[in-house]
Write an enzyme that holds these catalytic residues in place. Structure first.
Site, PDB file in Angstrom:
ATOM      1  N   THR A 174       0.902  -1.302   0.075  1.00  8.44           N
ATOM      2  CA  THR A 174      -0.216   0.024   0.125  1.00  8.44           C
ATOM      3  C   THR A 174       1.121   1.317   0.014  1.00  8.44           C
ATOM      4  O   THR A 174       2.042   1.033   0.545  1.00  8.44           O
ATOM      5  CB  THR A 174      -0.756   0.026   1.393  1.00  8.44           C
ATOM      6  N   ARG A 202     -14.867  -5.904  -0.339  1.00  7.56           N
ATOM      7  CA  ARG A 202     -14.316  -5.776   0.774  1.00  7.56           C
ATOM      8  C   ARG A 202     -13.646  -4.155   0.843  1.00  7.56           C
ATOM      9  O   ARG A 202     -13.056  -3.727  -0.122  1.00  7.56           O
ATOM     10  CB  ARG A 202     -13.224  -6.710   1.265  1.00  7.56           C
ATOM     11  N   GLY A 225      -1.180  -1.540   6.596  1.00  8.10           N
ATOM     12  CA  GLY A 225      -1.238  -2.634   7.438  1.00  8.10           C
ATOM     13  C   GLY A 225      -2.587  -3.437   7.420  1.00  8.10           C
ATOM     14  O   GLY A 225      -3.124  -3.235   6.412  1.00  8.10           O
ATOM     15  N   GLY A 227      -5.913  -4.000   7.359  1.00  7.57           N
ATOM     16  CA  GLY A 227      -7.060  -2.821   7.442  1.00  7.57           C
ATOM     17  C   GLY A 227      -8.080  -3.037   8.600  1.00  7.57           C
ATOM     18  O   GLY A 227      -8.581  -1.974   9.251  1.00  7.57           O
TER      19      GLY A 227
HETATM   20  N1  ASP Z   1      -4.385  -1.407   4.787  1.00  9.29           N
HETATM   21  C1  ASP Z   1      -4.375  -2.056   3.630  1.00  9.29           C
HETATM   22  C2  ASP Z   1      -5.814  -2.492   3.586  1.00  9.29           C
HETATM   23  O1  ASP Z   1      -6.272  -3.408   4.513  1.00  9.29           O
HETATM   24  C3  ASP Z   1      -3.369  -2.902   3.087  1.00  9.29           C
HETATM   25  C4  ASP Z   1      -1.981  -2.602   3.390  1.00  9.29           C
HETATM   26  O2  ASP Z   1      -1.534  -1.450   3.942  1.00  9.29           O
HETATM   27  O3  ASP Z   1      -1.211  -3.172   2.759  1.00  9.29           O
HETATM   28  O4  ASP Z   1      -6.576  -2.756   2.695  1.00  9.29           O
END
Ligand code: ASP
Length: 307
Positions: A174, A202, A225, A227
């Site tokens: 991300t 989602r 992270g 989510g």
């Molecule tokens: N936070 C993002 C999500 O849950 C994923 C990530 O940060 O890699 O969609």
């Protein structure tokens, strides 16, 4: 004093899992995005323009799980989320579940500037992008064989797979940016493909204002992270709250959210943050986080592991 920080995702990024060539590529991509945003800030651009430009640069890079490199949903599509927020007027825009727009962060900005809404999703969000002439791409643009293979593995394991997996072949990333401009204004932007094998429709923390993205006159935050944990912790806004209500410094507030609140319950990840004085902090509770920052006149920091 202007300042910029960016991230390309947090997770199990072990030193041994990246070849020297791969590491060089990641560092170069982070440096390019940082330079794009930093140069804008140096030339007097607004924080919002700098964070958008930095995120666009990362969205166009297939290494990161956003835009071009977005991961697959369970049913083999891409559904991307993005948000940005302007601190001094608290304006925000976000999109969720977009499938066609090349740069979801640009679509988020359209929501903020061209509609009365904050969060727009699915075909309606792609439609808005089309209406305003943003480049759209066919599904093949977002296709990478590696990502497709990751999806097959995740389906076999029967689990929704964070892109923060231990397997080095799972792409991480991300992306996000936070900035303080020459005029003292703050802004934050975040963009993601979400998690591999996620159920269709989602929605993660990224496009939820206050969870994955936040900016006010005190601080600007972009999270990465797992989510679901960041949503339940209202993670980004909690940093601002700890500063406002408890009088904590940016660094202390961000550390508490990442280490004391998220980590104990399994919320793996991290965040990047900047405050009104141009202080920058980049805490994470995972093994690594692709990150970079630069404060006016200072050296650029580009890092991946705990150092
Ligand atoms: N936070 C993002 C999500 O849950 C994923 C990530 O940060 O890699 O969609």
């Amino acid at each position: 004093m202007f300042a910029l920080a960016i991230h390309g995702g947090a997770g199990t990024i072990a030193r041994a899992s990246l070849t020297p060539d791969a590491e060089r590529e990641y560092r170069a991509a982070l440096e390019a995005a940082l330079t794009t945003g930093y140069d804008l800030l140096r030339n007097g651009a607004a924080a919002l323009d700098a964070v958008e430009a930095a995120v666009r640069s990362l969205e166009d890079c297939p290494l990161f799980n956003a835009g071009r490199g977005a991961v697959f949903t369970h049913d083999g599509h891409h559904e991307m989320d993005a948000a940005l927020m302007n601190g001094h007027n608290r304006l925000a825009g976000a999109v969720t579940g977009v499938r066609q727009v090349q740069n979801p962060i640009r679509a988020a900005r359209l929501v903020m500037e061209k509609t009365e809404h904050v969060l727009l999703g699915y075909p309606g969000a792609d439609e808005l992008a089309r209406e305003y002439g943003l480049p759209l791409q066919p599904a093949e643009y977002f296709f990478t064989q590696k990502r497709f293979d990751q999806l097959q593995e995740a389906i076999a394991s029967g689990k929704m797979q964070l892109d923060h997996a231990a397997d080095p072949n799972w792409k991480k990333g991300t992306v996000g940016a936070v900035a303080r401009d020459q005029y003292g204004h703050l802004a934050a932007a975040t963009s993601t493909g979400g998690m591999t094998n996620k159920r269709y429709s989602r929605i993660g923390d990224t496009p939820i204002v206050g969870a994955g993205t936040w900016a006010d006159e005190r601080c600007a935050i972009s999270c990465t992270g797992n989510g679901e944990y960041f949503i339940r912790a209202v993670a980004a806004y909690d940093v601002a709250c700890l500063m406002e209500y408890k009088g904590l410094s940016l660094e202390e507030a961000a550390r508490i959210v990442v280490q004391d609140k998220l980590a104990p319950v399994g919320g793996e990840g991290g965040l990047i943050a900047v405050d009104a004085a141009g202080n920058v902090t980049l805490p994470f509770n995972s093994e690594g986080m692709y990150r970079a920052s630069r404060v006016e006149g200072g050296e650029a920091l580009v890092a991946i592991y705990k150092e």
